[in-house]
Scaffold this active site. Structure first.
Site, PDB file in Angstrom:
ATOM      1  N   GLU A   1       0.846  -1.187   0.000  1.00  0.00           N
ATOM      2  CA  GLU A   1       0.000   0.000   0.000  1.00  0.00           C
ATOM      3  C   GLU A   1       0.882   1.238   0.000  1.00  0.00           C
ATOM      4  OE1 GLU A   1      -2.272  -0.840   3.588  1.00  0.00           O
ATOM      5  OE2 GLU A   1      -1.007   0.469   4.786  1.00  0.00           O
TER       6      GLU A   1
ATOM      7  N   HIS B   1      -4.209   3.556   8.137  1.00  0.00           N
ATOM      8  CA  HIS B   1      -2.975   3.068   8.750  1.00  0.00           C
ATOM      9  C   HIS B   1      -2.011   4.231   8.973  1.00  0.00           C
ATOM     10  CE1 HIS B   1      -3.533  -1.205   6.936  1.00  0.00           C
ATOM     11  NE2 HIS B   1      -4.095  -1.105   8.122  1.00  0.00           N
TER      12      HIS B   1
END
Lengths: 382, 291
Positions: B210, B248
């Site tokens: 990611e 995150h």
């Protein structure tokens, strides 16, 4: 969490670093008064939580207190990258003989802090790194030991400094390490550190980003976040208070999902099929029905939203809870928009039954749902 | 056979008396994981599901010397201490489920783990699973099937998405490792790739990356030199804006670095099959494993 320049400078002062004389003013009257106290010329610096402030016209030099007032009139109320200016830091002008860069940040690759020093201060350090990599010295810090004095001297020497300057700068690097370490910083930076014509070392600008996860040991910062003085939009703050992560975007398809990676992938899927996401919203692990209802409310508060894509892959999160939340929100929704729902994983059968009873259609794959919501929102345009 | 965990893994649960700790202890046991003991300071002498609870890790490992792994369900402000306690007892594998552990604490315990040769999985991870054998984590077990694909991911639910797709297409997994969503994690893609390269039971690797940092770019360089097994990669966050944390703590594009496009380009340059949608993983593997 990014600190205002004046807050970072307060942290600098605590460890004994020198900063320019000056203080924060909140009105043009006050700016004029501070300018008189300090003696002109002075520098006015907009206090906003955004980078690129100088280029955006947020830093001005005033030759007289009257000029300081008229410049302040223009600066107050100005927007810099979407942030309203309501505080100015008024500071003395320094006679510059040299500009130096010092910084400490976290090197994700090596999983440790890195201290950085360069004789090319006052400009964008990333630009220096690209164009003159040889002008930048770095030193990896062992997190178990912290930065040691001989390492600081080694760093400063590697950046090309000698003699008394070497000693002065090494001491400042150690002070900056204390700022980094005491404040749980992700990044702290002096750019530029000015060597004045009379040989003083003064931190003309200051940057300090504190790790959000450490706020429980930095109470005043945590309180500031609660009061809303942070780089978040109103909706982002509301979501945060509810324990969800929401990021506002520029498109028109609302996105709700569970898990950061999955929500990003959902945004990408919408984009893949030709749509534009209006937000990122992660309801978090183990969300309840209420959470889903609140999430829908936040997403629909974005005025551009034409449709919503809910993508739930139950692990700790249960599909029946999510389905109950969706059904409950049907009665309270701000407005009706097309929806695409994808619901699989833990208790998916129960979730499916709840949605079927309420006549709410749903799908099993992310791609089918992404295609559907793009089609539906396009239809609305015609 | 598998990496990190296997049929000899004996588990300690730190924070076993909490809601999450209890729930997942039961789930892991149900999967066949050998959970021998738990800890919660102040609750020594109690039991959870018949499992003895100790006040500290050393007492548990003295009673059960065969314990070699720990999983941590301790709230963020106490979690770093729990990780350090597990490392102090020289446990080989420590899984830190907890999200929001301070960055400076993470740098310290990761450095300590490297010094003594222990593995930290996470923080902010769903854990690690070797399907059919051992689950040391919180993942929904039914989406995983035993097989020969090594799975490495920075994201929890996205791991389940891809694992479900793989299992449905007949590609079981040797081990699935959740690296964790924080900027600092105990294991990197490179650490996990190294383990899968030498694992006889792994025939191909799927990486789920990611935005944020440069772990995928570094993995790409490593793959060029050291990995002979086929690799498929997906990178989430192509549509993420700059300077915003996407859930995150580690998922943030800073300036021009850490973008999905840069990661995808680096991986392609290393001859990795880069897919645009998670759903494409099955077809990519079929093509790679046929040849």
């Amino acid at each position: 969490m990014r600190q205002f320049e004046f807050e970072a400078k307060e942290a600098f002062q605590k460890v004994g670093l020198s900063i320019p004389r000056g203080r924060v003013a909140q009105s043009s009257d006050e700016v004029e008064q501070v300018a008189r106290e300090l003696g002109c010329p002075v520098i006015l610096k907009a206090q906003v939580l955004a980078g690129g402030r100088g280029k955006a016209g947020g830093i001005k030099r005033a030759e007289t207190p009257k000029q300081a007032r008229s410049l302040a009139d223009k600066l107050f109320g100005m927007e810099i990258h979407g942030h309203l200016v309501n505080r100015l830091l008024v500071e003395e002008c320094l006679d510059i003989s040299q500009e130096i860069y010092l910084g400490i940040t976290v090197d994700r690759t090596n999983r440790r802090p890195v201290a950085i020093c360069s004789g090319m201060g006052g400009v964008d350090i990333e630009k220096v790194a690209k164009e003159h990599p040889e002008k930048i010295a770095r030193l990896a810090v062992n997190p178990l030991m912290g930065l040691r004095e001989f390492e600081a001297r080694r760093l400063v020497k590697a950046a090309g400094f000698k003699g008394r300057t070497l000693l002065h700068l090494s001491r400042i690097v150690m002070q900056l390490w204390r700022v980094f370490s005491d404040n749980d910083a992700e990044l702290t930076e002096i750019n530029p550190l000015i060597v004045t014509t009379d040989g003083k070392y003064i931190a003309a600008d200051a940057r300090l980003n504190v790790d959000d996860s450490s706020l429980f040991r930095h109470k005043t910062l945590a309180e500031r976040l609660e009061k809303g003085v942070a780089e978040l939009t109103e909706l982002e703050l509301r979501a945060r208070e509810l324990g969800m992560t929401y990021v506002e975007l520029k498109g028109d398809i609302g996105i709700i999902g569970n898990g950061a990676g999955l929500v990003m992938a959902t945004m990408d899927a919408v984009h893949y099929y030709g749509g534009k996401p209006s937000n990122f919203l992660d309801v978090g692990g183990g969300a309840t029905a209420d959470r889903m209802t609140q999430a829908l409310d936040i997403v629909l508060s974005h005025p551009d939203v034409k449709g919503v894509f809910i993508n739930i892959l139950g692990g700790i999160t249960r599909c029946d809870e999510m389905a109950n939340g969706i059904v409950a929100s049907q009665k309270t929704l701000k407005r009706e928009v097309p929806m695409a729902i994808r619901l699989i994983g833990t208790r998916e059968k129960e979730g499916a039954e709840i949605l079927q009873k309420a006549n709410i259609p749903f799908l099993e794959t992310m791609d089918a749902a992404a295609q559907l919501i793009v089609e539906k929102t396009r239809g609305g345009e015609k | 056979m598998t990496v990190l965990i296997n049929d000899k893994t004996r588990v300690l649960v730190q924070g076993i008396t909490g809601r999450e700790g209890q729930f997942h202890t039961q789930a892991m046991r149900g999967y066949g994981t050998k959970v021998l003991a738990g800890t919660t300071p102040g609750k020594g002498g109690q039991e959870v599901e018949g499992i003895p609870v100790f006040d500290n890790v050393i007492e548990a490992t003295e009673e059960f010397p065969e314990i070699n792994a720990s999983i941590i369900f301790v709230p963020a402000r106490f979690a770093a201490d729990a990780v350090n306690e597990a490392l102090d007892a020289k446990l080989e594998v420590v899984v830190a489920i907890t999200e929001h552990i301070p960055l400076h604490d993470e740098m310290k315990f990761v450095a300590l783990a490297h010094q003594q040769g222990s593995y930290i999985i996470g923080p902010n991870t769903p854990g690690v699973i070797s399907p059919g054998m051992c689950k040391l984590g919180i993942m929904p077990a039914h989406v995983f099937k035993p097989g020969q694909i090594g799975l490495i991911s920075r994201s929890g639910t996205l791991t389940y998405e891809v694992a479900a797709s793989l299992s449905g297409a007949g590609f079981g997994q040797s081990t699935a490792i959740g690296l964790g969503g924080d900027p600092i994690t105990g294991m990197s893609f490179i650490d996990a790739l190294r383990l899968f390269e030498t694992d006889d039971n792994t025939s191909a690797v799927v990486m789920i990356g990611e935005i944020g940092g440069s772990a995928e770019e570094e993995a790409a360089e490593y793959i060029k030199e050291h990995i002979t097994k086929p690799v498929v990669a997906y990178v989430a966050g192509r549509t993420a804006p700059k300077g915003k944390r996407m859930g995150h703590a580690g998922a943030i594009v800073s300036g021009t670095s850490g973008t999905a496009d840069s990661k995808m380009a680096a991986l392609r340059d290393a001859s990795v099959t880069v897919i645009e949608r998670p759903i494409d993983v099955d077809e990519a593997l079929q093509t790679l494993l046929k040849s």
